[in-house]
Design an enzyme around this catalytic site. Structure first.
Site, mmCIF file in Angstrom:
data_model
loop_
_atom_site.group_PDB
_atom_site.id
_atom_site.type_symbol
_atom_site.label_atom_id
_atom_site.label_comp_id
_atom_site.label_asym_id
_atom_site.label_seq_id
_atom_site.Cartn_x
_atom_site.Cartn_y
_atom_site.Cartn_z
ATOM 1 N N HIS B 141 0.753 -0.993 0.115
ATOM 2 C CA HIS B 141 -0.182 -0.311 -0.199
ATOM 3 C C HIS B 141 0.954 0.717 -0.114
ATOM 4 O O HIS B 141 2.300 1.260 1.130
ATOM 5 C CB HIS B 141 -0.786 0.295 1.372
ATOM 6 C CG HIS B 141 -1.753 0.764 1.499
ATOM 7 N ND1 HIS B 141 -1.712 2.717 1.118
ATOM 8 C CD2 HIS B 141 -3.518 0.659 1.025
ATOM 9 C CE1 HIS B 141 -2.575 3.489 2.157
ATOM 10 N NE2 HIS B 141 -3.387 2.133 1.294
ATOM 11 N N ASP B 218 3.220 -3.647 8.259
ATOM 12 C CA ASP B 218 1.648 -3.240 7.665
ATOM 13 C C ASP B 218 1.013 -4.305 8.102
ATOM 14 O O ASP B 218 0.624 -5.426 7.525
ATOM 15 C CB ASP B 218 1.834 -2.957 6.957
ATOM 16 C CG ASP B 218 0.422 -2.376 6.531
ATOM 17 O OD1 ASP B 218 -0.494 -2.194 7.100
ATOM 18 O OD2 ASP B 218 0.555 -1.347 5.128
ATOM 19 N N GLN B 221 -4.067 -5.452 7.203
ATOM 20 C CA GLN B 221 -5.323 -6.580 6.927
ATOM 21 C C GLN B 221 -4.630 -7.632 7.426
ATOM 22 O O GLN B 221 -6.006 -8.857 6.789
ATOM 23 C CB GLN B 221 -4.564 -6.377 4.951
ATOM 24 C CG GLN B 221 -5.082 -5.012 4.298
ATOM 25 C CD GLN B 221 -6.612 -4.373 4.398
ATOM 26 O OE1 GLN B 221 -7.532 -5.620 4.302
ATOM 27 N NE2 GLN B 221 -7.098 -3.570 4.259
ATOM 28 N N LYS B 244 -10.796 -0.345 10.343
ATOM 29 C CA LYS B 244 -10.943 -1.787 9.393
ATOM 30 C C LYS B 244 -11.132 -3.078 10.143
ATOM 31 O O LYS B 244 -11.370 -3.487 9.901
ATOM 32 C CB LYS B 244 -9.587 -1.729 8.802
ATOM 33 C CG LYS B 244 -8.607 -0.555 7.873
ATOM 34 C CD LYS B 244 -7.918 -1.161 6.844
ATOM 35 C CE LYS B 244 -7.498 -0.096 6.158
ATOM 36 N NZ LYS B 244 -8.448 0.607 4.965
ATOM 37 N N CYS B 384 -5.053 2.105 -3.441
ATOM 38 C CA CYS B 384 -3.498 2.811 -3.018
ATOM 39 C C CYS B 384 -2.664 2.001 -3.586
ATOM 40 O O CYS B 384 -1.508 1.603 -2.450
ATOM 41 C CB CYS B 384 -4.096 3.422 -1.753
ATOM 42 S SG CYS B 384 -4.975 3.960 -0.728
#
Lengths: 150, 429
Positions: B141, B218, B221, B244, B384
């Protein structure tokens, strides 16, 4: 299949124009031009304003780009509309088209001067797509500014 | 109590009833919300927690001696402890940020400040410059790419990018070759927001450790969708966003190992992050407060804690299993449609529940419009991740990202609509 609202967005004339892409292919020689990019979806267009020797009449727009059916159809219909028009008339047509796109589905009183491009009226109901329809028209404005600056 | 039966459609529908925004019609159809990878919907429990805070406990935290200030501070810090427990961290290793983007920038600017000589002796371990290398991947991303580009530009360090293969998995041979002793930091995503690839964290961590480089994960997700334990993953930093994972917008988390956070110079400076201030200089509080300048997102932190309670009650293992099932169903259905190419690997074990695809000859925006007409909310565009799309040969894609509150009927509705798209736009098979 889709709803009537969707059918008014994707009219046959628009779907056909998005495939035919009238004016697609840039000219090798130098003409006033402009590049527009919609950063949210990656749609982009480079458009050349090709005029006759006097510079007062549009011969034909030339453009290359990629994007959704609305942005491609709009560029094709703009090319059809402007061929042979006096350059001095372009700002008024572009202004009228912008007004149509900002009408939120209501349309405008007289869309006759927009020719087949008036079929894009359905886009004005979908705020997220107005930018797609305006891409080529904004590029033409940019090309005219470059032309005026020369 | 831990539930261990799988989530079925009946339970998903019961859970969905906790989410007011899911209960509405869009364009004459019941909303099928399949854009949770962008942002999840919020259960009533989260909305109530925020409202309850504002109605009963609202006050500035970590200052003031009045009763409300004490109550607000207690709830704010309880929320931190909740997050810490959720990811297997110590409570002082959880820094509140506005989201994952700020968290990643906080690391990058902290390193930048250390490289400029700030932060004293203990910050020297972070200093980088010409000759040093930062590594990230082609599948990131933008939030885990641009901060490192900028850090490299500010410090003179070099940025190396691990390429992805045709199926969007990382080229691990290149990774091994690129992570050399000059590498000071390796940043990568746990799970791709586009290709659904679950990266091999332990292999990448091993490469980074061998180079004595810091590891930044990261986890945007992964944390909402599967059990994530930062200690077990052995990463140095991890970032994720509250919105999220059923929480409010405006709240995110930076996890950092305690000794690192206490040595890293602050990014944002101002009130609430200092011990002593003179007109010439300031001394900083230990982590996490040294990274929390100014008034904090108190109600949002409390809302996030309520979201974690909700996720814990449903069970992360069950959520992960359910999403894998929905994702596999979506993958199979989409891949069987002529003219549709699903991005990412075909092997289910390498995938999260996300499915991004390209409909040949139809732009993603037009696909999205067709689905929206059916009340189906999915994301279209580059999500993104422009370099990833460019590598896979597309400018944009259509992304279906389910959560545990989605049903197989919703997945089937997407598959049905996708099967009609090319014909609608005049493309014959």
């Amino acid at each position: 299949m889709g709803s009537p609202e969707l059918a008014s967005l994707y009219q046959q004339v628009i779907l056909e124009a998005s495939k035919q892409k009238h004016g697609f292919g840039l000219r090798p020689e130098d003409h006033p031009s402009n590049h527009q990019l919609n950063p949210t979806c990656g749609d982009e267009i480079t458009l050349q304003l090709v005029t006759d020797a006097s510079g007062e009449t549009v011969e034909k727009l030339a453009w290359e780009g990629q994007g959704c059916s609305i942005s491609m159809a709009s560029a094709s219909l703009l090319t059809d509309l402007t061929a042979g028009l006096p350059v001095a008339e372009l700002p008024e047509r572009i202004g009228l088209f912008r007004e149509l796109m900002q009408s939120k589905g209501a349309g405008i009183e007289d869309d006759e001067p927009l020719g087949d491009a008036a079929a894009l009226e359905g886009v004005s109901r979908y705020i997220a797509r107005v930018k797609c329809a305006m891409l080529a028209w904004t590029a033409l404005e940019g090309a005219m500014m470059e032309s005026a600056a020369k | 109590m831990t539930l261990n039966h799988p989530i079925d459609d009946a339970e998903a529908a019961r859970l969905a009833a906790d989410f007011p925004a899911l209960d509405q019609e869009v364009n004459g159809h019941r909303l099928a919300y399949l854009d949770s990878g962008a942002t999840s919907q919020k259960p009533t429990a989260v909305l109530d927690a925020e409202r309850d805070f504002y109605e009963h406990h609202n006050a500035a935290v970590h200052r003031g001696a009045h009763t409300l200030a004490a109550l607000a501070t207690e709830r704010f810090e309880n929320a931190r402890a909740k997050v810490a427990g959720f990811i297997g961290a110590d409570v002082d290793e959880v820094v509140w940020t506005s989201g994952a983007t700020e968290a990643l920038n906080l690391i990058a600017y902290g390193i930048s400040n250390a490289s400029a000589g700030l932060g004293g002796e203990e910050a020297k371990r972070f200093a980088i410059g010409a000759g040093d290398v930062i590594v990230t991947t082609e599948g990131e991303h933008h939030a885990n790419l641009i901060p490192w580009q900028e850090l490299a530009a500010r410090t003179g360090a070099t940025l190396r990018v691990i390429p992805i293969l045709d199926d969007a998995t990382l080229d691990m041979e290149s990774a091994a070759a690129l992570i050399t002793p000059e590498v000071k930091l390796v940043a990568f995503t746990h799970v791709s927001n586009v290709s659904a690839v679950i990266n091999p964290v332990s292999e990448l961590v091993a490469l980074a450790r061998a180079a004595d480089a810091l590891v930044v994960l990261d986890a945007c997700q992964s944390v909402p969708h599967m059990g994530v334990n930062v200690r077990e993953l052995d990463v140095d930093f991890a970032a994720f966003s509250g919105h999220k994972m059923l929480g409010p917008t405006g709240i995110g988390v930076l996890y950092g190992r305690s000794e690192l956070l206490n040595a890293l110079p602050p990014f944002l400076t101002g009130g609430s992050m200092i011990t002593t201030v003179t007109l010439e200089k300031a001394e900083y509080l230990p982590a996490p407060q040294r990274f929390e300048a100014g008034t904090q997102q108190v109600a949002q932190a409390i809302g996030l804690a309520a979201a974690i309670d909700y996720l814990d009650a449903v069970g992360l293992d069950r959520i992960h299993e359910r999403e894998a099932e929905l994702g596999a169903r979506m993958y199979r259905g989409a891949a069987a449609i002529p003219g549709i190419r699903v991005l990412g690997p075909s092997e289910a074990a390498l995938r999260s529940g996300v499915v991004a695809l390209d409909v040949e000859g139809v732009h993603a925006h037009d696909v999205g419009q067709y689905l929206d007409d059916r009340g189906i909310a999915i994301r279209v565009g580059h999500h993104c991740a422009q370099p990833l799309h460019r590598r896979l040969g597309v400018t944009a894609s259509t992304r279906i990202s389910p959560y545990f509150y989605n049903t197989t009927a919703e997945i089937d509705a997407v598959i049905e609509a996708l099967g009609e798209v090319r014909a609608y736009f005049g493309l014959a098979d």
